[in-house]
Write a protein that holds these residues in place. Structure first.
Motif, PDB file in Angstrom:
ATOM      1  N   ARG A 149       3.677   8.327   9.159  1.00  0.00           N
ATOM      2  CA  ARG A 149       2.262   8.473   8.770  1.00  0.00           C
ATOM      3  C   ARG A 149       2.039   9.775   7.999  1.00  0.00           C
ATOM      4  NH1 ARG A 149      -0.201   4.290  10.632  1.00  0.00           N
ATOM      5  NH2 ARG A 149       0.626   3.183  12.432  1.00  0.00           N
ATOM      6  N   LYS A 150       2.755  10.806   8.374  1.00  0.00           N
ATOM      7  CA  LYS A 150       2.702  12.065   7.623  1.00  0.00           C
ATOM      8  C   LYS A 150       3.203  11.836   6.192  1.00  0.00           C
ATOM      9  CE  LYS A 150       4.851  16.632   7.502  1.00  0.00           C
ATOM     10  NZ  LYS A 150       5.848  17.506   8.143  1.00  0.00           N
ATOM     11  N   ALA A 151       4.261  11.044   6.053  1.00  0.00           N
ATOM     12  CA  ALA A 151       4.821  10.752   4.729  1.00  0.00           C
ATOM     13  C   ALA A 151       3.827   9.996   3.856  1.00  0.00           C
ATOM     14  CB  ALA A 151       6.121   9.961   4.873  1.00  0.00           C
ATOM     15  N   ILE A 152       3.044   9.102   4.455  1.00  0.00           N
ATOM     16  CA  ILE A 152       2.005   8.384   3.691  1.00  0.00           C
ATOM     17  C   ILE A 152       1.042   9.391   3.082  1.00  0.00           C
ATOM     18  CG2 ILE A 152      -0.018   6.884   3.871  1.00  0.00           C
ATOM     19  CD1 ILE A 152       1.573   5.245   5.956  1.00  0.00           C
ATOM     20  N   GLN A 153       0.623  10.389   3.863  1.00  0.00           N
ATOM     21  CA  GLN A 153      -0.290  11.408   3.369  1.00  0.00           C
ATOM     22  C   GLN A 153       0.346  12.230   2.234  1.00  0.00           C
ATOM     23  OE1 GLN A 153      -3.462  11.377   4.266  1.00  0.00           O
ATOM     24  NE2 GLN A 153      -2.851   9.623   5.524  1.00  0.00           N
ATOM     25  N   MET A 154       1.664  12.413   2.294  1.00  0.00           N
ATOM     26  CA  MET A 154       2.367  13.167   1.259  1.00  0.00           C
ATOM     27  C   MET A 154       2.291  12.448  -0.086  1.00  0.00           C
ATOM     28  SD  MET A 154       5.609  14.280   3.639  1.00  0.00           S
ATOM     29  CE  MET A 154       6.576  15.064   2.364  1.00  0.00           C
ATOM     30  N   ASN A 155       2.140  11.121  -0.080  1.00  0.00           N
ATOM     31  CA  ASN A 155       1.966  10.357  -1.329  1.00  0.00           C
ATOM     32  C   ASN A 155       0.696  10.764  -2.061  1.00  0.00           C
ATOM     33  OD1 ASN A 155       4.046   8.200  -1.612  1.00  0.00           O
ATOM     34  ND2 ASN A 155       3.276   7.549   0.381  1.00  0.00           N
ATOM     35  N   ARG A 156      -0.299  11.205  -1.323  1.00  0.00           N
ATOM     36  CA  ARG A 156      -1.625  11.487  -1.871  1.00  0.00           C
ATOM     37  C   ARG A 156      -1.739  12.884  -2.466  1.00  0.00           C
ATOM     38  NH1 ARG A 156      -4.153   8.423   3.184  1.00  0.00           N
ATOM     39  NH2 ARG A 156      -4.186   6.355   2.278  1.00  0.00           N
ATOM     40  N   LYS A 157      -0.741  13.716  -2.240  1.00  0.00           N
ATOM     41  CA  LYS A 157      -0.808  15.110  -2.718  1.00  0.00           C
ATOM     42  C   LYS A 157      -0.304  15.239  -4.131  1.00  0.00           C
ATOM     43  CE  LYS A 157      -0.530  17.073   1.841  1.00  0.00           C
ATOM     44  NZ  LYS A 157       0.169  17.844   2.789  1.00  0.00           N
ATOM     45  N   GLY A 162       0.845  -1.188   0.000  1.00  0.00           N
ATOM     46  CA  GLY A 162       0.000   0.000   0.000  1.00  0.00           C
ATOM     47  C   GLY A 162       0.879   1.235   0.000  1.00  0.00           C
ATOM     48  N   LEU A 163       0.246   2.391   0.045  1.00  0.00           N
ATOM     49  CA  LEU A 163       1.026   3.632   0.119  1.00  0.00           C
ATOM     50  C   LEU A 163       1.871   3.600   1.389  1.00  0.00           C
ATOM     51  CD1 LEU A 163      -1.534   6.340  -1.031  1.00  0.00           C
ATOM     52  CD2 LEU A 163       0.374   5.358  -2.327  1.00  0.00           C
ATOM     53  N   ALA A 164       3.131   3.995   1.249  1.00  0.00           N
ATOM     54  CA  ALA A 164       4.064   3.849   2.359  1.00  0.00           C
ATOM     55  C   ALA A 164       4.824   5.149   2.615  1.00  0.00           C
ATOM     56  CB  ALA A 164       5.050   2.717   2.064  1.00  0.00           C
ATOM     57  N   GLY A 165       5.371   5.236   3.823  1.00  0.00           N
ATOM     58  CA  GLY A 165       6.173   6.384   4.193  1.00  0.00           C
ATOM     59  C   GLY A 165       7.233   6.010   5.198  1.00  0.00           C
ATOM     60  N   ALA A 166       8.279   6.828   5.235  1.00  0.00           N
ATOM     61  CA  ALA A 166       9.367   6.642   6.190  1.00  0.00           C
ATOM     62  C   ALA A 166       9.444   7.856   7.091  1.00  0.00           C
ATOM     63  CB  ALA A 166      10.690   6.462   5.445  1.00  0.00           C
ATOM     64  N   GLY A 167       9.620   7.614   8.390  1.00  0.00           N
ATOM     65  CA  GLY A 167       9.801   8.673   9.363  1.00  0.00           C
ATOM     66  C   GLY A 167      11.133   8.514  10.064  1.00  0.00           C
ATOM     67  N   ILE A 168      11.852   9.624  10.207  1.00  0.00           N
ATOM     68  CA  ILE A 168      13.178   9.597  10.816  1.00  0.00           C
ATOM     69  C   ILE A 168      13.272  10.775  11.785  1.00  0.00           C
ATOM     70  CG2 ILE A 168      15.660   9.757  10.382  1.00  0.00           C
ATOM     71  CD1 ILE A 168      14.885   8.775   7.438  1.00  0.00           C
ATOM     72  N   PHE A 169      13.714  10.474  12.989  1.00  0.00           N
ATOM     73  CA  PHE A 169      13.891  11.468  14.050  1.00  0.00           C
ATOM     74  C   PHE A 169      15.318  11.329  14.562  1.00  0.00           C
ATOM     75  CE2 PHE A 169      13.330  12.248  18.765  1.00  0.00           C
ATOM     76  CZ  PHE A 169      13.273  13.622  18.678  1.00  0.00           C
ATOM     77  N   ILE A 170      16.109  12.386  14.447  1.00  0.00           N
ATOM     78  CA  ILE A 170      17.523  12.332  14.824  1.00  0.00           C
ATOM     79  C   ILE A 170      17.806  13.330  15.939  1.00  0.00           C
ATOM     80  CG2 ILE A 170      19.901  12.630  14.039  1.00  0.00           C
ATOM     81  CD1 ILE A 170      18.936  11.929  11.199  1.00  0.00           C
ATOM     82  N   LYS A 171      18.429  12.835  17.010  1.00  0.00           N
ATOM     83  CA  LYS A 171      18.890  13.683  18.108  1.00  0.00           C
ATOM     84  C   LYS A 171      20.412  13.707  18.054  1.00  0.00           C
ATOM     85  CE  LYS A 171      16.811  11.866  21.798  1.00  0.00           C
ATOM     86  NZ  LYS A 171      15.994  11.616  23.001  1.00  0.00           N
ATOM     87  N   ALA A 172      20.957  14.915  17.787  1.00  0.00           N
ATOM     88  CA  ALA A 172      22.405  15.035  17.622  1.00  0.00           C
ATOM     89  C   ALA A 172      22.915  16.300  18.286  1.00  0.00           C
ATOM     90  CB  ALA A 172      22.767  15.050  16.140  1.00  0.00           C
ATOM     91  N   ASN A 173      23.747  16.144  19.280  1.00  0.00           N
ATOM     92  CA  ASN A 173      24.415  17.282  19.915  1.00  0.00           C
ATOM     93  C   ASN A 173      23.441  18.375  20.364  1.00  0.00           C
ATOM     94  OD1 ASN A 173      26.841  15.927  19.175  1.00  0.00           O
ATOM     95  ND2 ASN A 173      26.722  16.861  17.155  1.00  0.00           N
ATOM     96  N   GLY A 174      22.340  17.963  20.950  1.00  0.00           N
ATOM     97  CA  GLY A 174      21.362  18.913  21.455  1.00  0.00           C
ATOM     98  C   GLY A 174      20.348  19.402  20.433  1.00  0.00           C
ATOM     99  N   LEU A 216       7.091   7.072   0.094  1.00  0.00           N
ATOM    100  CA  LEU A 216       7.805   5.972  -0.552  1.00  0.00           C
ATOM    101  C   LEU A 216       7.040   5.322  -1.701  1.00  0.00           C
ATOM    102  CD1 LEU A 216       9.101   4.218   2.697  1.00  0.00           C
ATOM    103  CD2 LEU A 216      10.382   5.743   1.171  1.00  0.00           C
ATOM    104  N   GLY A 217       5.861   5.845  -2.021  1.00  0.00           N
ATOM    105  CA  GLY A 217       5.070   5.189  -3.057  1.00  0.00           C
ATOM    106  C   GLY A 217       4.425   3.935  -2.497  1.00  0.00           C
ATOM    107  N   GLU A 218       4.312   2.908  -3.310  1.00  0.00           N
ATOM    108  CA  GLU A 218       3.652   1.675  -2.876  1.00  0.00           C
ATOM    109  C   GLU A 218       4.671   0.598  -2.546  1.00  0.00           C
ATOM    110  OE1 GLU A 218       0.613  -1.374  -4.908  1.00  0.00           O
ATOM    111  OE2 GLU A 218      -0.127   0.686  -4.691  1.00  0.00           O
ATOM    112  N   MET A 219       4.554   0.051  -1.336  1.00  0.00           N
ATOM    113  CA  MET A 219       5.396  -1.064  -0.898  1.00  0.00           C
ATOM    114  C   MET A 219       4.795  -1.674   0.358  1.00  0.00           C
ATOM    115  SD  MET A 219       8.804   0.867   0.688  1.00  0.00           S
ATOM    116  CE  MET A 219       9.318   1.462  -0.892  1.00  0.00           C
ATOM    117  N   THR A 220       5.367  -2.787   0.807  1.00  0.00           N
ATOM    118  CA  THR A 220       4.893  -3.437   2.029  1.00  0.00           C
ATOM    119  C   THR A 220       5.419  -2.689   3.255  1.00  0.00           C
ATOM    120  OG1 THR A 220       6.782  -4.924   2.295  1.00  0.00           O
ATOM    121  CG2 THR A 220       4.969  -5.686   0.861  1.00  0.00           C
ATOM    122  N   SER A 221       4.841  -3.003   4.393  1.00  0.00           N
ATOM    123  CA  SER A 221       5.290  -2.351   5.623  1.00  0.00           C
ATOM    124  C   SER A 221       6.738  -2.732   5.956  1.00  0.00           C
ATOM    125  CB  SER A 221       4.359  -2.704   6.781  1.00  0.00           C
ATOM    126  OG  SER A 221       4.327  -4.100   6.980  1.00  0.00           O
TER     127      SER A 221
END
Length: 130
Positions: free
Chosen positions: A122-130, A15-27, A36-41
């Motif tokens: 999940r935000k990235a999944i919505q970006m596929n629809r725009k 289905g429509l897929a997305g990647a989320g990345i959160f980086i904590k670096a030096n404060g 990501l377009g269409e792919m499995t989870s």
């Protein structure tokens, strides 16, 4: 130590897929959402890993500690082995990036501890629809 939280999500399998990345670096913190377009989870989980590795490499980080709520990603990386495609190809791509770091760690965490990366995916999944 740079802390990197990753998550992939999909609306179906595939289905429509997305990647989320959160980086904590030096404060500082960085947030990334990649449609990501269409792919499995599971494919989305690996795509999130690879995108995060590329970001960390581009930022010049040498010691990184990744967190994922995907046991498949963590187990595959720890064993450095995948039996089937597309995971063999995804693993090899990830290892090519990982081997450029001085130190790389990955740890499984419960989903409740990965909420920010999940929201970004999940935000990235919505970006596929725009």
């Amino acid at each position: 130590m740079i802390e990197v939280y990753i998550d992939g999500a999909s609306t179906g399998n595939p289905g429509l897929a997305g990647a989320g990345i959160f980086i904590k670096a030096n404060g500082a913190v960085d947030h990334f959402s990649f449609p990501l377009g269409e792919m499995t989870s599971h494919e989305a989980e690996f795509a999130a890993l690879i995108k995060a590795l590329i970001i960390c490499s581009e930022k010049g980080y040498k010691t990184v500690s990744f967190r994922t709520d995907s046991k498949i990603v963590e187990d595959t990386l720890e064993k450095r082995y995948a039996k089937r495609e597309p995971f063999k190809t995804l693993l090899n791509e990830a290892l090519g990036h990982i081997d450029n770091f001085d130190l790389f760690f990955i740890k499984w965490i419960p989903s409740k501890n990965n909420a920010v990366a999940d929201q970004l995916a999940r935000k990235a999944i919505q970006m596929n629809r725009k």
